[in-house]
Enzyme design. Structure first.
Site, short mmCIF file in Angstrom:
data_model
loop_
_atom_site.label_atom_id
_atom_site.label_comp_id
_atom_site.label_asym_id
_atom_site.label_seq_id
_atom_site.Cartn_x
_atom_site.Cartn_y
_atom_site.Cartn_z
N ARG A 85 0.85 -1.20 0.00
CA ARG A 85 0.00 0.00 0.00
C ARG A 85 0.88 1.24 0.00
O ARG A 85 1.85 1.32 0.73
CB ARG A 85 -0.91 0.01 1.23
CG ARG A 85 -1.85 1.18 1.21
CD ARG A 85 -2.95 1.03 2.21
NE ARG A 85 -3.79 2.23 2.21
CZ ARG A 85 -4.76 2.44 3.05
NH1 ARG A 85 -5.03 1.53 3.98
NH2 ARG A 85 -5.46 3.55 3.00
N ARG A 95 -7.11 -0.98 -2.65
CA ARG A 95 -5.87 -1.11 -1.89
C ARG A 95 -5.51 -2.58 -1.69
O ARG A 95 -6.40 -3.42 -1.53
CB ARG A 95 -5.99 -0.42 -0.54
CG ARG A 95 -7.12 -0.96 0.31
CD ARG A 95 -7.59 -0.03 1.36
NE ARG A 95 -8.09 1.16 0.73
CZ ARG A 95 -8.43 2.25 1.37
NH1 ARG A 95 -8.34 2.30 2.66
NH2 ARG A 95 -8.88 3.31 0.75
N ASP A 98 -5.60 -3.01 4.01
CA ASP A 98 -6.07 -1.93 4.87
C ASP A 98 -6.17 -2.51 6.27
O ASP A 98 -6.84 -3.52 6.47
CB ASP A 98 -7.43 -1.42 4.39
CG ASP A 98 -7.90 -0.18 5.13
OD1 ASP A 98 -7.04 0.61 5.56
OD2 ASP A 98 -9.12 -0.01 5.28
N ASP A 100 -7.02 -1.42 10.20
CA ASP A 100 -7.59 -0.37 11.04
C ASP A 100 -7.71 -0.84 12.48
O ASP A 100 -8.16 -1.97 12.73
CB ASP A 100 -9.00 0.01 10.56
CG ASP A 100 -8.99 0.75 9.24
OD1 ASP A 100 -8.06 1.54 9.01
OD2 ASP A 100 -9.93 0.54 8.45
#
Length: 181
Positions: A85, A95, A98, A100
């Site tokens: 990324r 992407r 990811d 989070d």
């Protein structure tokens, strides 16, 4: 690392490149600085925000770590770059990975770089479905509602389970064969 050990829920997603491989790589690398406690089933989900992109593979994991939230965020951003990324991409765009921080124990963090709980956690079925699989009775530290209650308010539209929890370890789950189809 501090001596405090926190239970943290992370959201994982990927929609370009080797989606399944990127998620597995992220989980393997996470174990260098955290203890991987459990991983949800694997879900294929419709993209949010930018609709002209491939579907995502999504999952949630629970880790325990001694890293403070800011240190964990730095580690996750570096890991995203290792997996391919690039910073500064289109918001909510495609992407390869990811990662989070959804919840960090019962902590609330609100800085320009980091918000915990994740600010859109309560409105995203692609996060709530796998999170409910792991912790349906867990309470959102700001809203006071359980993950199960939050999911009931948004529904499961656009979220399809494609592999059981064995997907991440390569545990022979034949359903994962369809993950790259």
């Amino acid at each position: 690392m501090s001596s405090l050990v926190a239970s943290v829920y992370l959201g994982l997603g990927a929609n370009v490149g080797d989606r399944l491989g990127n998620l597995r790589t992220a989980l393997a690398r996470l174990q260098t600085l955290a203890r991987l406690e459990e991983v949800s089933s694997l879900y294929e989900t419709e993209p949010q925000g930018v609709s002209e992109q491939p579907p995502f593979l999504n999952a949630v994991c629970r880790i325990t770590t001694g890293l403070e939230p800011e240190g964990l965020l730095r580690f996750l951003k570096n890991l995203e770059q290792e997996i391919g990324r690039r910073p500064g991409g289109q918001r909510w765009g495609p992407r390869p990975i990811d990662l989070d921080i959804l919840l960090y124990g019962e902590r609330v963090v609100d800085t320009p770089e980091l918000q915990i709980p994740h600010p859109r956690l309560a409105e995203r079925a692609f996060v709530l479905v796998p999170l409910c699989e792991l912790a349906p009775e867990l309470r959102h530290p700001l809203l006071g509602k359980t993950m199960k209650e939050l999911l009931a308010s948004v529904g499961k539209k656009g979220v399809k389970e494609i592999a059981t929890r064995a997907w991440w370890s390569g545990g022979g789950d034949e359903q994962t064969a369809g993950a790259e189809a």
